[in-house]
Design an enzyme around this catalytic site. Structure first.
Site, mmCIF file in Angstrom:
data_model
loop_
_atom_site.group_PDB
_atom_site.id
_atom_site.type_symbol
_atom_site.label_atom_id
_atom_site.label_comp_id
_atom_site.label_asym_id
_atom_site.label_seq_id
_atom_site.Cartn_x
_atom_site.Cartn_y
_atom_site.Cartn_z
ATOM 1 N N ARG A 509 0.818 -1.209 0.000
ATOM 2 C CA ARG A 509 0.000 0.000 0.000
ATOM 3 C C ARG A 509 0.858 1.267 0.000
ATOM 4 O O ARG A 509 0.521 2.244 -0.655
ATOM 5 C CB ARG A 509 -0.934 0.013 1.217
ATOM 6 C CG ARG A 509 -2.128 -0.895 1.070
ATOM 7 C CD ARG A 509 -3.111 -0.715 2.221
ATOM 8 N NE ARG A 509 -4.253 -1.599 2.056
ATOM 9 C CZ ARG A 509 -5.348 -1.281 1.364
ATOM 10 N NH1 ARG A 509 -5.432 -0.120 0.774
ATOM 11 N NH2 ARG A 509 -6.341 -2.139 1.275
ATOM 12 N N GLU A 553 -10.194 -1.366 -5.647
ATOM 13 C CA GLU A 553 -9.465 -0.544 -4.678
ATOM 14 C C GLU A 553 -8.057 -0.242 -5.178
ATOM 15 O O GLU A 553 -7.539 0.860 -4.998
ATOM 16 C CB GLU A 553 -9.394 -1.244 -3.324
ATOM 17 C CG GLU A 553 -8.777 -0.354 -2.255
ATOM 18 C CD GLU A 553 -8.785 -0.996 -0.884
ATOM 19 O OE1 GLU A 553 -8.496 -0.291 0.088
ATOM 20 O OE2 GLU A 553 -9.072 -2.213 -0.797
ATOM 21 N N ASP A 610 -12.256 6.694 -11.281
ATOM 22 C CA ASP A 610 -12.561 8.091 -10.971
ATOM 23 C C ASP A 610 -11.517 8.973 -11.658
ATOM 24 O O ASP A 610 -10.603 9.503 -11.036
ATOM 25 C CB ASP A 610 -12.544 8.305 -9.457
ATOM 26 C CG ASP A 610 -12.989 9.709 -9.073
ATOM 27 O OD1 ASP A 610 -13.628 10.371 -9.913
ATOM 28 O OD2 ASP A 610 -12.677 10.145 -7.957
ATOM 29 N N HIS A 821 -19.313 -6.551 0.579
ATOM 30 C CA HIS A 821 -18.513 -7.316 -0.374
ATOM 31 C C HIS A 821 -18.514 -6.514 -1.674
ATOM 32 O O HIS A 821 -19.437 -6.633 -2.489
ATOM 33 C CB HIS A 821 -19.126 -8.697 -0.621
ATOM 34 C CG HIS A 821 -18.978 -9.643 0.522
ATOM 35 N ND1 HIS A 821 -17.742 -10.059 0.987
ATOM 36 C CD2 HIS A 821 -19.905 -10.268 1.292
ATOM 37 C CE1 HIS A 821 -17.925 -10.908 1.991
ATOM 38 N NE2 HIS A 821 -19.229 -11.043 2.208
ATOM 39 N N CYS A 823 -16.851 -6.910 -4.240
ATOM 40 C CA CYS A 823 -16.752 -7.780 -5.418
ATOM 41 C C CYS A 823 -18.129 -8.095 -5.984
ATOM 42 O O CYS A 823 -18.292 -8.258 -7.191
ATOM 43 C CB CYS A 823 -16.050 -9.093 -5.068
ATOM 44 S SG CYS A 823 -14.520 -8.891 -4.145
#
Length: 855
Positions: A509, A553, A610, A821, A823
């Site tokens: 990350r 993500e 985005d 979730h 997904c």
């Protein structure tokens, strides 16, 4: 009333058809007698007559078959013998099939038989019309229409430009509003001449498609139709004649190549399509479908000529053409039932009308604002001499095809991407009724594999909406993924290695850009085909299987860091809320390639990003360069300044005091000078050269100054999408919708399509409280909720109604927060005891949620 109208009109047409069948029977009998008995003339030279000395006798069966064949080709009939002439003539309606090869006596059994009329002109129509009005009987007019409009040869010779002017010789026969029509005709002719003289060379269209080359007098045809279509008997005659005309035309075009030998054959289609009633019920059932089938048989050169001609007609006429074909498609679709066995792709009427609609589509583009210049050079990857695994397995033809080009597009030298603003909006060419019945899985197969034998609506993408086209793209992406997975497994078996069927990215990350950049760069250099595999992301130190949510993500975090203004890769405009490439960025090209890869992978893996780019970025990705009008979106303040310069009426040089040297700021805010031309600082901008100044300024801002950055960005994008039908199927604004999703959030539609599980239903009290709470949220809170539940704050293509969210029960009342979730777009919601607690827990969850491990 509409049904009753259709029924009455069918009865009227059916009555006429019965008479015409009788006429056909009569003619076939005459051919049979001619083949078996002859005409009685010892000197006969007709090779199809038994009286001819060279004729080979036929038995009755062979003569019957030959008679039918002669009828189909409208072969020569000998002058009737005395015996035959004594026989009673068939009725007037029986003879609408005859052309100039038939005797005038057969055609017009009238005292005034107009035997001098072998084709129609505006003069002859008015002469016949005057005669009929004087007699109070339109039967002669009906017979003339039937004879001329049912014969391709006669109709092709009618309404020629070189005929005498009607207005000079027959003023008394003019329609009441003829003067208005003549004035409009003169204006139309002037427009046609100007367009062909000026537009063709500049637009890169083949000069053989000059509309002035057609020999039909379009203005005269329009005046004639305006007069005749007010007469009910004439309307029925047009319908019947077209029914008889079109099957022969279809055969002529498919088997005899008549257009190649005589380009004036196009006159028939020009004349028929000027009939403003083609969309009416009388034509929709039989006549218009048959005509569209014949028109679809025209060679692409003829369709291009027709499209170019229509582009000179103006908005009302092109819109009428478009609406005529659209109405036929809609009427046919709603009148039939389609399923996986009975495909709309097999409906000849719908297919032919769609192909005809394409002609109007390109006419609309040509008649609007077009930019055939400002094209980016296509980058070609160097070909390797080594055979790939695809080629060894014989799959190169299916999965490595180059970009598809529409034949009509190639013939016209014009692409939809060249359109700045079409005459008719692109949306008007979409047929929603058709989109509802297209089986995209089957259509995709036809598009990719059976294009030569089966029709695919993806070959006419203008008629499909973005939702339907995105389904086709989805199938294409998934098939490529499965292909790569299968090939990897096979290759691993041969090499004895562990198969790796996914594009796996393991990232940290706090080093997400570095890790992603290194991994993707290695893959793109060593084995670019791995980028076609399904993406599988894993965050180091975090548990979880990527079923789509982790990838979402990953994309979000990468973009947040890349578009961080502190990095300086992109500049941000506070007014437009859009990003643009930083021309003075210190980042290397690999960073921009990564951004392009991310966009390509998002499309390929069906993820929404985005991203906030101006439309010119997507136009450039599709092959166009930035042009002046693009500045209105990307650099609105500069656009207004340059526009004022072009419109300024005063002394440009003295009042503006501009030179061909411009200034902009670098990454650190320091001014940078750039000469648009050599020694630009010494070259003033004047009224004469201000257009050149604007063009050079635009070229610098949108293209030259960011060439290095954008080239790397586009390279990354094409690595993933170069074999995709993306460029062929989608326009730039649709590509933006695929990447970014819709900015319009309709939560009412989301509520209607949401499903419930675990004991909840739409009537559960907590579900009612939940939706009341969601609808009370502000715009930002709604976006946070969407981000929390689905992994993105944008609606997919088609709106939130296409999202299919699930709300499942997650236990009884508790202090635990709701979880999700991403997904599967699933929200796990405990059954809270009150609406207030529900709102408090939900707001806390969506506000502080970030990272994997909520569950």
């Amino acid at each position: 009333l509409l049904f009753y109208s259709f029924k009455r009109r069918r009865e009227k047409v059916g009555c006429s058809l019965t008479l015409n069948r009788a006429a056909a029977k009569h003619l076939i009998e005459r051919y049979f007698r001619q083949l078996t008995e002859g005409c009685g003339n010892g000197d006969c030279t007709n090779e199809f007559c038994a009286s001819c000395c060279d004729f080979q006798p036929l038995d009755n069966n062979s003569a019957a078959a030959k008679a039918l064949e002669l009828f189909k080709i409208n072969a020569k009939l000998c002058n009737p013998s005395k015996k035959e002439s004594d026989a009673p003539h068939s009725s007037a309606n029986e003879n609408t099939h005859l052309d100039s090869k038939m005797s005038d006596t057969d055609v017009f059994p009238q005292k005034e038989d107009f035997s001098d009329v072998h084709y129609l002109t505006e003069n002859s129509v008015y002469r016949i019309l005057s005669f009929c009005e004087e007699k109070g009987d339109y039967s002669a007019l009906v017979r003339i229409i039937g004879r001329v409009f049912s014969s391709a040869e006669v109709l092709m010779k009618s309404f020629r430009k070189d005929e005498p002017n009607t207005a000079e010789n027959h003023d008394s026969c003019k329609p009441p509003d003829a003067d208005k029509h003549e004035k409009q005709s003169e204006q139309t002719s002037e427009k046609m001449g100007a367009s062909s003289a000026a537009a063709l060379p500049d637009e890169g269209v083949n000069e053989t498609f000059d509309p002035c080359e057609v020999t039909v007098d379009i203005c005269a045809v329009r005046r004639v139709y305006d007069r005749l279509l007010t007469i009910d008997q004439a309307e029925a005659a047009f319908v019947n004649a077209l029914i008889y005309l079109t099957p022969n035309m279809e055969l002529d075009l498919e088997y005899l190549d008549v257009y190649e030998t005589n380009p004036d054959y196009l006159n028939i289609f020009i004349i028929v399509l000027e009939n403003s009633n083609l969309h009416s019920p009388e034509y929709l059932e039989v006549a218009l479908p048959q005509f569209c089938k014949a028109m679809s048989k025209l060679p692409v050169t003829a369709l291009a000529r027709l499209s170019k001609l229509w582009s000179t007609y103006g908005l009302p006429h092109i819109r009428r053409m478009m609406e005529t074909f659209q109405q036929l498609i809609t009427f046919t679709v709603v009148s039939n039932e389609y399923d996986s066995e009975n495909l709309v792709n097999d409906d000849e009427t719908v297919v032919a009308a769609t192909q005809c609609l394409k002609v109007a589509f390109y006419a609309s583009i040509q008649a609007g604002d077009v930019d055939v210049e400002h094209n980016e050079e296509d980058e070609e990857d160097p070909e390797s001499d080594e055979l790939t695994l695809h080629e060894l397995l014989g799959e190169e033809r299916l999965y490595m095809k180059g970009p598809r080009v529409d034949p009509l597009e190639r013939e016209l030298g014009l692409r939809p991407i060249d359109s700045i603003k079409p005459l008719i909006p692109f949306e008007d060419f979409v047929n929603e009724s058709l989109n509802e019945v297209v089986e995209m899985d089957k259509d995709f197969t036809f598009f990719k594999v059976n294009a030569e034998t089966k029709f695919s609506f993806q070959s006419c993408p203008f008629i499909l909406n973005v939702i339907t086209k995105s389904q086709g793209l989805y199938y294409d992406n998934r098939i490529r993924m499965y292909s790569e997975r299968r090939l990897t497994a096979l290759y691993s078996m041969v090499q004895g290695q562990q198969p790796n069927p996914y594009l796996k990215l393991k990232v940290r990350r706090d080093h997400i850009i570095d890790d992603a950049l290194v991994r993707l760069e290695m893959i793109s250099m060593e084995n670019p085909s791995d980028l076609k595999k399904q993406l599988f992301v894993e965050f180091e130190g975090e548990q979880g299987v990527d079923e789509g949510g982790v990838s979402k993500e990953f994309f979000q975090l990468v973009l947040e860091e890349i578009f961080n203004p502190d990095i300086g890769m992109f500049t941000y405009d506070d007014n437009t809320k859009l990003f643009w490439f930083n021309s003075s960025s210190l980042e290397n090209e690999a960073q921009y390639t990564l951004v392009g890869l991310v966009l390509g992978l998002a499309i390929y893996n069906n993820c929404i990003l985005d991203v906030h780019f101006p439309m010119v970025v997507y136009r450039k990705l599709m092959g166009k360069k930035g042009a002046f009008l693009d500045l209105s979106d990307s650099h609105p303040a500069l656009y207004q300044s340059l526009k004022q310069l072009l419109e300024y009426t005063g002394n440009v040089e003295k009042d503006m005091m501009l030179t061909f040297q411009i200034s902009h700021t670098d990454l650190f805010g320091n001014p940078v000078l750039y000469d648009l031309k050599e020694q630009g600082d010494q070259m003033p901008v004047t009224k004469e050269n201000r257009q050149e100044f604007v063009d050079l300024y635009t070229e610098y801002i949108l293209n030259k100054s960011v060439e290095r950055q954008f080239k790397a960005f586009k390279k990354g994008f094409l690595i993933v999408t170069n074999e995709s039908p993306l460029k062929y199927l989608f326009r730039p604004e649709e590509v933006e919708l695929l990447i970014c999703g819709s900015r319009k959030l309709d939560f009412e539609a989301l509520e209607k399509t949401t499903e419930y599980d675990g004991g909840y239903s739409k009537d559960s009290q907590i579900i009612k409280d939940f939706w009341e709470t969601i609808h009370s949220f502000g715009e930002e809170q709604k976006r946070l909720f969407l981000q929390f539940t689905t992994g993105t704050d944008r609606a997919p293509v088609g709106g939130l109604g296409k999202l299919k969210m699930i709300i499942a029960k997650n236990g009884s009342d508790t202090d635990r927060l709701p979880t999700s979730h991403t997904c599967f777009n699933a929200l796990l919601l405990p059954e809270y005891s009150s609406k207030e607690k529900l709102k408090e827990r939900l707001l806390k969850a969506i506000t502080y949620a970030k990272g994997f491990g909520m569950l």
